[in-house]
Design an enzyme around this catalytic site. Structure first.
Site, PDB file in Angstrom:
ATOM      1  CD  GLU A   1      -2.470   1.777   0.334  1.00 16.86           C
ATOM      2  OE1 GLU A   1      -2.284   2.930  -0.092  1.00 16.86           O
ATOM      3  OE2 GLU A   1      -3.315   0.987  -0.157  1.00 16.86           O
TER       4      GLU A   1
ATOM      5  CD  GLN B   1     -12.685   6.096   0.296  1.00 17.01           C
ATOM      6  OE1 GLN B   1     -13.347   6.377  -0.694  1.00 17.01           O
ATOM      7  NE2 GLN B   1     -11.730   5.186   0.277  1.00 17.01           N
TER       8      GLN B   1
ATOM      9  CB  CYS C   1     -20.835   4.862  -1.024  1.00 14.80           C
ATOM     10  SG  CYS C   1     -22.156   5.328   0.135  1.00 14.80           S
TER      11      CYS C   1
ATOM     12  CG  ASP D   1     -15.285  -0.583  -3.486  1.00 14.31           C
ATOM     13  OD1 ASP D   1     -16.174  -1.217  -2.884  1.00 14.31           O
ATOM     14  OD2 ASP D   1     -15.016   0.612  -3.241  1.00 14.31           O
TER      15      ASP D   1
ATOM     16  CE  LYS E   1     -18.004  -2.645  -7.697  1.00 21.54           C
ATOM     17  NZ  LYS E   1     -17.515  -3.962  -7.286  1.00 21.54           N
ATOM     18  CB  THR E   2     -21.147  -0.056   1.081  1.00 21.01           C
ATOM     19  OG1 THR E   2     -21.541  -1.371   1.526  1.00 21.01           O
ATOM     20  CG2 THR E   2     -22.175   0.478   0.096  1.00 21.01           C
TER      21      THR E   2
ATOM     22  CB  ALA F   1     -21.974  -2.194   5.115  1.00 17.38           C
TER      23      ALA F   1
ATOM     24  CB  CYS G   1     -26.687   2.347   1.371  1.00 13.10           C
ATOM     25  SG  CYS G   1     -26.390   4.013   0.735  1.00 13.10           S
TER      26      CYS G   1
END
Length: 456
Positions: free
Chosen positions: A75, A83, A203, A339, A347-348, A350, A382
């Protein structure tokens, strides 16, 4: 199908070319730095590519189970952002400095952090090449690279975003999110337009969250009668789950928000304050709309380094995994989370939380020579913030069926859901999920279900 699995699992360790070839001090002084860049080789049992939500959660789980120096996290960024807070920052409810922690403080101590980018995947040889010239050999690979924001795909957008007086803004990037509240504060009349692009995005509720927050802001400031709030979405509906879409349509009508479906932003002419949209039902038909403020959700794609490895991805560039087990359909020692996976869920964060125990259990099973059996049902959540004190908590699965945690109708606006989104979820994220302890609310949902059943 490639079912070859490594026979042994090496600890993550550095193998410098220079250290295996004794040289004179003079030679070492002149050439060691070049050798480090070009010839460094590392090995690990599990390589996690990406230090976002899914990557950090997996690194924490795996390093805790496998022990120190078995996991490498690749990374390049110094900061890890939460986010989901960006919509609140856009509405002036949170500050940007509250949304991140240093990456070194988030990644698990038992994992090794290589602060570089992945530049090439070679799944046939179980290696990933890095921007620093390293070659990392892995036994197992977890791809958690997320999505990349492609503001530049819309002509005129980047220039507009980087011109402060243009009143063009976006909550999706830490680079631009602070400017959203600035735009709100100096907008007194005219069209305020919010967009949703023609592609998968992270999201999917966020573009309308900031629209609802903005609407509430203008009402609080006494400006709403002079402001037209417009939500232009490329989708044919306001939301993919009918149960929540019905509630949101009532909200839009009640607040006099204009909804345009099948409308995709294709150009921004900030010098004229004009946004150009294409009608997706009638391709080629364009609409020019004047704006006083424009909030843009950018197009998004899988990162180029992932999409360029054709062995790993679908034609759309996402990692080709089984949507239930999250194991790669060709390379059995490869998994994906979040994602970057081709799974058809929303795509979240959660969703990544719900995927994390599935990837963990299935990866451990494969390490132990067993077949993966744990299943991801497509759960995503969401929290649709509808103002400064209200929220609709949408939860659903692959079939777009509501999967609600609490024994109440979550399609209704509630302060309790807003408080949970604003105050509790960030704590849960940092204290539990980033440490590998949070797997989504499935257990909580089961407990509420049992309690509700016993009452009956």
């Amino acid at each position: 199908m490639n079912r070859r699995l490594p026979g042994t699992f090496n600890q993550c360790q550095r193998h410098l070319f220079a250290s295996s070839h004794p040289v004179s001090p003079a030679f070492s002084t002149r050439f060691l730095s070049t050798s480090r860049v070009n010839h460094e080789r590392q090995e690990c049992q599990v390589l996690v590519v990406g230090g976002g939500t899914g990557g950090c959660a997996m690194a924490a789980k795996l390093s805790s189970r496998l022990g120190s120096n078995k996991v490498i996290v690749l990374e390049p960024e110094d900061k890890h952002y939460y986010q989901p807070m960006f919509t609140l920052i856009g509405g002036g409810m949170k500050r940007l400095d509250q949304s991140y922690k240093q990456m070194a403080d988030v990644l698990p101590k038992k994992a090794k952090w290589v602060k570089e980018k992945a530049v090439e995947f070679d799944p046939d040889n179980n290696t990933v090449s890095t921007s620093g010239g390293k070659t990392i050999k892995y036994d197992f690979l977890v791809i958690a690279t997320g999505l990349q924001l492609k503001y530049e795909k819309i002509p005129g957008l980047v220039e507009a975003l980087e011109t402060p007086e243009s009143n063009v803004c976006s909550i999706y990037s830490p680079k631009y999110v602070d400017h959203v509240y600035d735009c709100l504060r100096r907008t007194y009349k005219g069209n305020v337009i919010f967009t949703f692009p023609h592609c998968p995005i992270k999201c999917a509720g966020a573009p309308q969250k900031i629209a609802y927050i903005s609407d509430h802001y203008f009402r609080k400031m006494g400006r709403r009668d002079d402001v037209n709030v417009i939500y232009n979405t490329s989708l044919p509906v306001i939301f993919g789950v009918k149960h929540y879409a019905d509630a949101l349509m009532k909200l839009v009508e009640k607040r006099n928000i204009k909804l345009n479906v099948n409308r995709n932003l294709v150009e921004v002419r900030s010098s004229e304050n004009i946004a150009v949209f294409e009608d997706l039902v009638k391709p080629g038909q364009l609409y020019e709309e004047k704006y006083s403020m424009l909030h843009v959700t950018p197009p998004m794609t899988a990162p180029d380094v992932v999409a360029n490895c054709k062995q790993l991805v679908t034609p759309t560039g996402f990692v080709d995994v089984d949507q239930m087990t999250l194991q790669h359909n060709k390379y059995t020692n490869v998994f994906s989370i979040g994602d970057s996976a081709c799974t058809p869920n929303s795509k979240t964060a959660a969703a990544a939380a719900a995927q994390s125990p599935v990837v963990f259990k299935n990866l451990i099973a494969v390490i132990e020579g067993k077949a993966p059996t744990d299943i991801y049902d497509g759960y995503s959540s969401c929290p649709i913030v509808t103002g400064y004190n209200s929220c609709i908590l949408a939860e659903f699965d692959y079939t777009l069926t509501p999967v609600e945690t609490f024994p109440i109708d979550q399609a209704k606006e509630r302060y309790s859901m807003f408080f949970m989104k604003k105050e509790l979820m960030p704590v849960l994220y940092w204290k539990l999920m980033m440490k590998g302890y949070w797997n989504g609310p499935a257990l909580m949902r089961k407990m509420f279900s049992i309690l509700n059943f016993n009452k009956k």
